[in-house]
Design an enzyme around this catalytic site. Sequence first.
Site, mmCIF file in Angstrom:
data_model
loop_
_atom_site.group_PDB
_atom_site.id
_atom_site.type_symbol
_atom_site.label_atom_id
_atom_site.label_comp_id
_atom_site.label_asym_id
_atom_site.label_seq_id
_atom_site.Cartn_x
_atom_site.Cartn_y
_atom_site.Cartn_z
ATOM 1 N N ARG A 1 -12.194 0.638 6.378
ATOM 2 C CA ARG A 1 -11.422 1.648 5.630
ATOM 3 C C ARG A 1 -11.066 2.809 6.554
ATOM 4 O O ARG A 1 -11.952 3.526 7.041
ATOM 5 C CB ARG A 1 -12.257 2.152 4.457
ATOM 6 C CG ARG A 1 -11.610 3.267 3.673
ATOM 7 C CD ARG A 1 -10.443 2.820 2.827
ATOM 8 N NE ARG A 1 -10.866 1.927 1.758
ATOM 9 C CZ ARG A 1 -10.015 1.193 1.034
ATOM 10 N NH1 ARG A 1 -8.709 1.230 1.264
ATOM 11 N NH2 ARG A 1 -10.466 0.406 0.086
ATOM 12 N N ARG B 1 -7.233 -8.857 8.223
ATOM 13 C CA ARG B 1 -7.890 -7.554 8.478
ATOM 14 C C ARG B 1 -9.411 -7.655 8.368
ATOM 15 O O ARG B 1 -10.114 -6.750 8.779
ATOM 16 C CB ARG B 1 -7.353 -6.463 7.544
ATOM 17 C CG ARG B 1 -7.683 -6.639 6.086
ATOM 18 C CD ARG B 1 -7.238 -5.431 5.267
ATOM 19 N NE ARG B 1 -7.481 -5.637 3.849
ATOM 20 C CZ ARG B 1 -7.480 -4.674 2.941
ATOM 21 N NH1 ARG B 1 -7.234 -3.434 3.286
ATOM 22 N NH2 ARG B 1 -7.694 -4.945 1.662
ATOM 23 N N HIS C 1 -0.929 -0.493 8.541
ATOM 24 C CA HIS C 1 -1.318 0.335 7.383
ATOM 25 C C HIS C 1 -2.051 1.594 7.873
ATOM 26 O O HIS C 1 -3.255 1.758 7.670
ATOM 27 C CB HIS C 1 -2.228 -0.543 6.520
ATOM 28 C CG HIS C 1 -2.639 0.010 5.200
ATOM 29 N ND1 HIS C 1 -3.123 1.277 5.024
ATOM 30 C CD2 HIS C 1 -2.666 -0.568 3.978
ATOM 31 C CE1 HIS C 1 -3.428 1.457 3.745
ATOM 32 N NE2 HIS C 1 -3.158 0.339 3.087
ATOM 33 N N ASP D 1 1.707 6.326 -4.481
ATOM 34 C CA ASP D 1 1.702 4.975 -3.900
ATOM 35 C C ASP D 1 3.128 4.446 -3.976
ATOM 36 O O ASP D 1 3.559 3.929 -4.997
ATOM 37 C CB ASP D 1 0.712 4.093 -4.697
ATOM 38 C CG ASP D 1 0.431 2.771 -4.000
ATOM 39 O OD1 ASP D 1 1.060 2.496 -2.957
ATOM 40 O OD2 ASP D 1 -0.417 2.017 -4.512
ATOM 41 N N GLU E 1 2.919 3.882 6.401
ATOM 42 C CA GLU E 1 2.750 2.514 6.890
ATOM 43 C C GLU E 1 4.097 1.865 7.230
ATOM 44 O O GLU E 1 5.058 2.020 6.478
ATOM 45 C CB GLU E 1 2.063 1.676 5.801
ATOM 46 C CG GLU E 1 0.825 2.346 5.229
ATOM 47 C CD GLU E 1 0.325 1.679 3.944
ATOM 48 O OE1 GLU E 1 0.517 0.462 3.786
ATOM 49 O OE2 GLU E 1 -0.256 2.392 3.105
#
Length: 300
Positions: free
Chosen positions: A76, A102, A172, A217, A276
Amino acid sequence: MTANTVAELNKRFGIAGVAVVEAGEKGLARVSVKTAAAEGHVYLHGAHVSHYQRTGEAPMLYMDKSSWFESGKPIRGGVPVIFPWFGPNPNDKTQPAHGLVRQREWELVSVAQQEKDAVCVTLAIKSNEEMKKAWGHDFELTYRVVIGRTLSMSLIVKNTGSESFSCENALHTYFRVGDIHNTTVSGLENTSYLSKVEGGVIVNPGDNPVKFEKETDRVYFNTRAVCVIKDRILNRHILVEKEGSLATVVWNPWIDKAKAMPDFTDDAWPTMVCVEAVNAGFCAWTVNPGESRAVTQIVH
Ligand code: BG6
């Protein structure tokens, strides 16, 4: 990864005084680079850039102190590499969000000194039986991270199968900011976006830079724009450039979502923003057999 394997990797790839392969968080192997211009860390797990800092400046990336550093789980913060789907898997909710790479170990291919004060770390991953079963296609990814006066990250996607595929991808990037309430992102003015927190409505923001007043978002489509993160608390502007990407995602989880994520520190959301470089939705890529496509993000 055992201490011996890390030492072996360092023997093969270390560059005296500039780059070392070492055990990072929870013993995971990472390449640690330090030049006169900057320093940075790249984990083999997820090919994850977790740290980038120019000499004399504050760290540029946000890393969450509650992050997992575990096989099978994403890190994270920093720069997760997203492929071959963005967000939840559209057909199978049992698959992990944001794809298959990832949370896996990548192979370290090379560490090379480039022009003065810049080091290029190259990693790669190939589809195996498990990934092919999950997604249905064969691929090979190469990721080049150049740590120097700028941080440059290029993901190259190659179709190694015999049929065309459609894929999504993202770099990201989590940026560290002084306070999200005193941060704006410019470069996306007059660019329509899909707002995930408002149930997928399409919004035209007009002439306004992005400001943050609640969970945000957004997927901005059809944009190649350079974004500028303007941080009035740390008193800096971060430039986010990209090539080979037609969508930009801007994300801050705000209070409730931050609390709901087990690997996100509850009160840390004001100190980060994601900007991103994405290819997703109707900007997804078609890659033909034998063909390669690349996406690059450069931050400075
Ligand atoms: C962003 C998405 O890119 O990543 C958000 O737009 C998502 O919807 C966020 O919540 C974090 O995702 P994850 O899987 O790392 O928790």
